[in-house]
Design a protein around this motif. Structure first.
Motif, PDB file in Angstrom:
ATOM      1  N   THR A 177       0.914  -1.301  -0.091  1.00 51.38           N
ATOM      2  CA  THR A 177       0.174  -0.070   0.002  1.00 51.38           C
ATOM      3  C   THR A 177       0.860   1.311  -0.057  1.00 51.38           C
ATOM      4  OG1 THR A 177      -0.051  -0.208   2.340  1.00 51.38           O
ATOM      5  CG2 THR A 177      -2.103  -1.121   1.305  1.00 51.38           C
ATOM      6  N   GLY A 178       2.188   1.230   0.028  1.00 48.82           N
ATOM      7  CA  GLY A 178       2.895   2.338  -0.178  1.00 48.82           C
ATOM      8  C   GLY A 178       2.916   3.065  -1.331  1.00 48.82           C
ATOM      9  N   GLU A 179       3.748   4.233  -1.278  1.00 47.58           N
ATOM     10  CA  GLU A 179       3.780   5.039  -2.587  1.00 47.58           C
ATOM     11  C   GLU A 179       5.103   5.094  -2.985  1.00 47.58           C
ATOM     12  OE1 GLU A 179       2.101   8.845  -1.569  1.00 47.58           O
ATOM     13  OE2 GLU A 179       0.188   8.196  -1.250  1.00 47.58           O
ATOM     14  N   THR A 180       6.072   4.637  -2.273  1.00 48.46           N
ATOM     15  CA  THR A 180       7.379   4.354  -2.755  1.00 48.46           C
ATOM     16  C   THR A 180       7.917   3.156  -2.578  1.00 48.46           C
ATOM     17  OG1 THR A 180       8.308   5.013  -0.586  1.00 48.46           O
ATOM     18  CG2 THR A 180       7.796   6.815  -2.074  1.00 48.46           C
ATOM     19  N   TYR A 218       3.716   0.335  -9.188  1.00 42.38           N
ATOM     20  CA  TYR A 218       2.645  -0.722  -9.685  1.00 42.38           C
ATOM     21  C   TYR A 218       3.576  -1.771 -10.714  1.00 42.38           C
ATOM     22  CZ  TYR A 218      -0.236   2.557  -7.547  1.00 42.38           C
ATOM     23  OH  TYR A 218      -0.656   3.304  -6.486  1.00 42.38           O
ATOM     24  N   ARG A 225       5.895   5.921 -14.636  1.00 40.95           N
ATOM     25  CA  ARG A 225       5.098   4.821 -14.427  1.00 40.95           C
ATOM     26  C   ARG A 225       6.123   3.530 -15.098  1.00 40.95           C
ATOM     27  NH1 ARG A 225       1.443   7.855 -16.757  1.00 40.95           N
ATOM     28  NH2 ARG A 225       1.353   6.799 -18.792  1.00 40.95           N
ATOM     29  N   GLU A 255       8.812   2.337   1.082  1.00 44.01           N
ATOM     30  CA  GLU A 255       7.638   2.176   2.142  1.00 44.01           C
ATOM     31  C   GLU A 255       7.313   0.807   2.015  1.00 44.01           C
ATOM     32  OE1 GLU A 255       5.530   6.708   1.887  1.00 44.01           O
ATOM     33  OE2 GLU A 255       4.353   5.024   1.445  1.00 44.01           O
ATOM     34  N   ASN A 256       7.082   0.293   0.469  1.00 46.05           N
ATOM     35  CA  ASN A 256       6.619  -1.055   0.694  1.00 46.05           C
ATOM     36  C   ASN A 256       7.716  -2.051   0.886  1.00 46.05           C
ATOM     37  OD1 ASN A 256       4.096  -0.489  -0.771  1.00 46.05           O
ATOM     38  ND2 ASN A 256       4.855  -0.322  -3.052  1.00 46.05           N
TER      39      ASN A 256
END
Ligand SMILES: O=c1[nH]c(=O)c2ncn([C@@H]3O[C@H](COP(=O)(O)OP(=O)(O)OP(=O)(O)O)[C@@H](O)[C@H]3O)c2[nH]1
Ligand SMILES: [Mg+2]
Length: 212
Positions: free
Chosen positions: A51-54, A93, A89, A57-58
């Protein structure tokens, strides 16, 4: 491995289910005489939602969850491809760019489709790798590595995994998937992150008994 006596590590656990990553870590750590285990060896380990943005974080989320679950020192890898012409991008993801089912072929097709008509010099991209080391309930440390290249117009090569067949490495004049695993492991984002980790490994631990 990782230097000082009394802090010799014979086994590391990588919190990943990605067989491509596992193979690379096995090769990277084999040189240091360290055995690699992964979540493919701990099938009941919890699934961690990214759920992290970086990437960092993940990586922290994965490392801390699994370290607390196993009560052992765990390394997690969160990585991916950032394409400049696509505003960075697929980024965090990367694994699920074409859908939650995670399909490398479809992910590659989506990136190539989105880059249609973009000339080679504007197809700059880089792989990122964040490695988090979690000492259960004590501390977590993150290091990051990158690898620069271009997105080719077609796929070439069968080695590696993920986006490797379309990631052109200018200094080798080959795609990442045309490199041998030894060659990839000298220049990859993962190898570059691991080199940084090696430098700070001894500082991560306060006391000997934390490293089993
Ligand atoms: O061509 C590539 N060469 C690489 O060296 C590489 N490293 C990462 N990637 C891409 O980025 C996703 C990671 O996402 P990710 O860090 O969430 O891993 P994952 O979901 O596959 O496994 P896990 O470690 O989370 O269990 C992967 O699936 C790949 O699509 C790579 N592609
Ligand atoms: Mg993942």
């Amino acid at each position: 491995m990782f230097g000082k006596s009394g802090r010799t590590v014979k086994e590391v656990i990588i919190a990943t289910k990605n067989a491509g990553k596992v193979k690379e870590f096995q090769t990277l750590f084999a040189e240091k005489g360290v055995e690699v285990k992964s979540l493919l060896d701990f099938e009941n380990a919890p699934d961690v939602e990214e759920t992290g943005e970086t990437f960092a974080e993940n990586a922290i989320l994965k490392a801390e969850t699994i370290a607390n679950y196993l009560n052992k020192v765990v390394i997690a890898d969160d990585s991916g491809l950032a394409v400049d012409a696509l505003d960075g991008r697929p980024g965090v993801y990367s694994a699920r760019y074409a859908g939650e089912h995670k399909n490398d072929k479809e992910n590659i097709a989506k990136v190539l489709e989105e880059l249609k008509g973009v000339p080679f010099e504007k197809r700059t991209a880089r792989f990122h790798c964040a490695l988090a080391v979690a000492v259960p309930r004590q501390r977590t440390v993150v290091v990051e590595g990158t690898c620069e290249g271009y997105i080719a117009e077609t796929q070439t090569g069968t080695n590696g995994f993920g986006y490797d067949p379309i990631f052109y490495v200018p200094e080798k004049q080959k795609t990442m998937a045309e490199l041998s695993k030894e060659e990839k492991n000298k220049i990859s984002h993962r190898a570059n992150a691991l080199k940084k980790l090696e430098k700070i490994w001894d500082e991560i631990f306060d006391t000997e008994e934390q490293v089993k």
